[in-house]
Scaffold this active site. Structure first.
Site, PDB file in Angstrom:
ATOM      1  N   LYS A   1       0.870  -1.344   0.067  1.00  0.00           N
ATOM      2  CA  LYS A   1       0.036  -0.128  -0.081  1.00  0.00           C
ATOM      3  C   LYS A   1       0.965   1.381  -0.118  1.00  0.00           C
ATOM      4  O   LYS A   1       0.339   2.524  -0.322  1.00  0.00           O
ATOM      5  CB  LYS A   1      -0.787   0.066   1.374  1.00  0.00           C
ATOM      6  N   GLY A   2       2.223   1.073   0.566  1.00  0.00           N
ATOM      7  CA  GLY A   2       2.960   2.279   0.596  1.00  0.00           C
ATOM      8  C   GLY A   2       3.115   3.019  -0.475  1.00  0.00           C
ATOM      9  O   GLY A   2       3.447   4.282  -0.288  1.00  0.00           O
TER      10      GLY A   2
ATOM     11  N   GLU B   1       7.417   2.283  -6.660  1.00  0.00           N
ATOM     12  CA  GLU B   1       7.483   1.704  -5.101  1.00  0.00           C
ATOM     13  C   GLU B   1       7.760   2.917  -4.260  1.00  0.00           C
ATOM     14  O   GLU B   1       8.274   3.918  -4.637  1.00  0.00           O
ATOM     15  CB  GLU B   1       8.425   0.715  -5.185  1.00  0.00           C
ATOM     16  N   ASP B   2       7.406   3.004  -2.981  1.00  0.00           N
ATOM     17  CA  ASP B   2       7.660   3.708  -2.032  1.00  0.00           C
ATOM     18  C   ASP B   2       9.087   3.888  -1.672  1.00  0.00           C
ATOM     19  O   ASP B   2       9.678   5.022  -1.906  1.00  0.00           O
ATOM     20  CB  ASP B   2       6.892   3.457  -0.695  1.00  0.00           C
TER      21      ASP B   2
ATOM     22  N   ASP C   1      14.669  -0.792  -0.590  1.00  0.00           N
ATOM     23  CA  ASP C   1      15.607  -1.206   0.803  1.00  0.00           C
ATOM     24  C   ASP C   1      16.524  -2.155   0.270  1.00  0.00           C
ATOM     25  O   ASP C   1      17.582  -2.126  -0.016  1.00  0.00           O
ATOM     26  CB  ASP C   1      14.579  -1.412   1.795  1.00  0.00           C
TER      27      ASP C   1
ATOM     28  N   LYS D   1      17.236   3.387   0.184  1.00  0.00           N
ATOM     29  CA  LYS D   1      18.191   3.149   1.317  1.00  0.00           C
ATOM     30  C   LYS D   1      19.521   2.255   0.826  1.00  0.00           C
ATOM     31  O   LYS D   1      19.129   1.375   0.937  1.00  0.00           O
ATOM     32  CB  LYS D   1      17.671   2.670   2.318  1.00  0.00           C
TER      33      LYS D   1
ATOM     34  N   PHE E   1      14.783   4.436   9.647  1.00  0.00           N
ATOM     35  CA  PHE E   1      13.292   3.740   9.338  1.00  0.00           C
ATOM     36  C   PHE E   1      12.323   4.818   9.272  1.00  0.00           C
ATOM     37  O   PHE E   1      12.380   5.931   9.985  1.00  0.00           O
ATOM     38  CB  PHE E   1      12.826   2.779  10.457  1.00  0.00           C
ATOM     39  N   VAL E   2      11.700   5.174   8.282  1.00  0.00           N
ATOM     40  CA  VAL E   2      10.902   6.288   7.841  1.00  0.00           C
ATOM     41  C   VAL E   2       9.503   5.831   7.590  1.00  0.00           C
ATOM     42  O   VAL E   2       9.018   4.698   7.389  1.00  0.00           O
ATOM     43  CB  VAL E   2      11.360   7.063   6.578  1.00  0.00           C
TER      44      VAL E   2
ATOM     45  N   ASP F   1       4.520   2.957   6.393  1.00  0.00           N
ATOM     46  CA  ASP F   1       3.913   2.696   7.704  1.00  0.00           C
ATOM     47  C   ASP F   1       4.896   2.170   8.611  1.00  0.00           C
ATOM     48  O   ASP F   1       6.011   1.494   8.159  1.00  0.00           O
ATOM     49  CB  ASP F   1       2.687   1.820   7.616  1.00  0.00           C
TER      50      ASP F   1
ATOM     51  N   ARG G   1       0.790   6.104   7.960  1.00  0.00           N
ATOM     52  CA  ARG G   1       0.679   6.289   6.211  1.00  0.00           C
ATOM     53  C   ARG G   1       0.127   7.550   5.851  1.00  0.00           C
ATOM     54  O   ARG G   1       0.588   8.012   4.669  1.00  0.00           O
ATOM     55  CB  ARG G   1      -0.463   5.263   5.717  1.00  0.00           C
TER      56      ARG G   1
HETATM   57  P1  IMP Z   1      12.603  -4.266   0.334  1.00  0.00           P
HETATM   58  O1  IMP Z   1      12.202  -5.573  -0.197  1.00  0.00           O
HETATM   59  O2  IMP Z   1      13.705  -4.639   1.463  1.00  0.00           O
HETATM   60  O3  IMP Z   1      13.585  -3.462  -0.730  1.00  0.00           O
HETATM   61  O4  IMP Z   1      11.855  -3.528   1.004  1.00  0.00           O
HETATM   62  C1  IMP Z   1      10.761  -2.743   0.343  1.00  0.00           C
HETATM   63  C2  IMP Z   1       9.404  -2.809   1.410  1.00  0.00           C
HETATM   64  O5  IMP Z   1       9.879  -2.797   2.665  1.00  0.00           O
HETATM   65  C3  IMP Z   1       8.984  -1.408   1.164  1.00  0.00           C
HETATM   66  O6  IMP Z   1       7.693  -1.439   0.290  1.00  0.00           O
HETATM   67  C4  IMP Z   1       8.333  -1.014   2.442  1.00  0.00           C
HETATM   68  O7  IMP Z   1       7.258  -1.569   2.542  1.00  0.00           O
HETATM   69  C5  IMP Z   1       9.322  -1.907   3.404  1.00  0.00           C
HETATM   70  N1  IMP Z   1      10.215  -0.690   4.126  1.00  0.00           N
HETATM   71  C6  IMP Z   1      11.673  -0.801   3.996  1.00  0.00           C
HETATM   72  N2  IMP Z   1      12.227   0.181   4.451  1.00  0.00           N
HETATM   73  C7  IMP Z   1      11.208   0.938   5.087  1.00  0.00           C
HETATM   74  C8  IMP Z   1      10.833   2.237   5.895  1.00  0.00           C
HETATM   75  O8  IMP Z   1      11.979   2.768   6.450  1.00  0.00           O
HETATM   76  N3  IMP Z   1       9.915   2.576   6.260  1.00  0.00           N
HETATM   77  C9  IMP Z   1       8.678   1.959   6.149  1.00  0.00           C
HETATM   78  N4  IMP Z   1       8.692   0.873   5.154  1.00  0.00           N
HETATM   79  C10 IMP Z   1       9.875   0.509   4.810  1.00  0.00           C
HETATM   80 MG    MG Z   2       5.720  -1.557   0.798  1.00  0.00          MG
END
Ligand code: IMP
Ligand code: MG
Length: 184
Positions: free
Chosen positions: A40-41, A104-105, A108, A136, A157-158, A164, A170
């Site tokens: 949902k981000g 994507e939001d 990470d 990040k 963490f944001v 969220d 959110r």
């Molecule tokens: P990845 O698969 O580790 O790249 O993560 C991506 C997902 O992790 C994002 O779509 C977010 O839902 C969640 N996420 C990663 N870092 C954060 C953060 O700092 N705040 C909130 N959600 C995060």
């Molecule tokens: Mg997400």
């Protein structure tokens, strides 16, 4: 209640999203584009981004979750990607031959977008690009870069602007740091 530290104000976000929209408009001139937002981000980012794009465009959403990451405030590190990403909502129409931009939001570890990229490439789109509001890079586990990045941020963490913490925050208009969340 958590004490939240301002990282990016709503005005900074709006200005940068407008620039990203212009860049996408330039890069895809004369083309039809399908934006796919990751629920949902990315819902808020997508809605602002597409209104800054002057193209023949449409959008849809895709939903994923990670095994071992049940939502809930008592879970520790529930937001930490496990690598076992699972599709919970697919796109409505085939993306075959389309110019797709996956929205994507935050990028990470890279696990979510690696999974989604592989999935969407299975549709045989004409082109697949990635737009991430936040990046990040320090947390990357799989090498993957977005074609469009709003802001590169430190290893914090944001929350806010769609992002969220246990489904909370959110709706904050700014992006804020939840201090200590990554060390928890
Ligand atoms: P990845 O698969 O580790 O790249 O993560 C991506 C997902 O992790 C994002 O779509 C977010 O839902 C969640 N996420 C990663 N870092 C954060 C953060 O700092 N705040 C909130 N959600 C995060
Ligand atoms: Mg997400």
């Amino acid at each position: 209640m958590h004490e939240l530290e301002l990282l990016l104000s709503r005005d900074e976000i709006a200005a940068r999203v407008a620039e990203m929209g212009k860049q996408i408009t330039r890069d895809s001139e004369g083309e039809r584009v399908v934006f796919i937002g990751v629920l949902k981000g990315a819902a808020i980012f997508l809605s602002d981004l597409v209104r800054n794009v002057e193209l023949d465009a449409t959008f849809d959403f895709i939903g994923v979750t990670s095994y071992g990451n049940p939502p809930g405030p008592k879970q520790e590190k529930f937001w930490d990607s496990t690598g076992e990403v699972r599709l919970i909502k697919d796109v409505e129409h085939s993306l075959r031959g389309q110019n797709v931009i996956l929205v994507e939001d935050i990028l990470d570890t890279g696990l979510t977008l690696t999974f989604l990229k592989r999935l969407l490439l299975g549709h045989e789109p004409r082109r697949l690009r990635i737009a991430a509001l936040l990046d990040k890079p320090q947390r990357r586990r799989l090498s993957l870069e977005a074609d469009y990045v709003g802001f590169t941020i430190p290893n914090e963490f944001v929350v806010g602007y769609g992002l969220d913490y246990a489904e909370k925050y959110r709706n904050l208009p700014d992006i804020r740091i939840l201090p200590g969340a990554l060390a928890r």
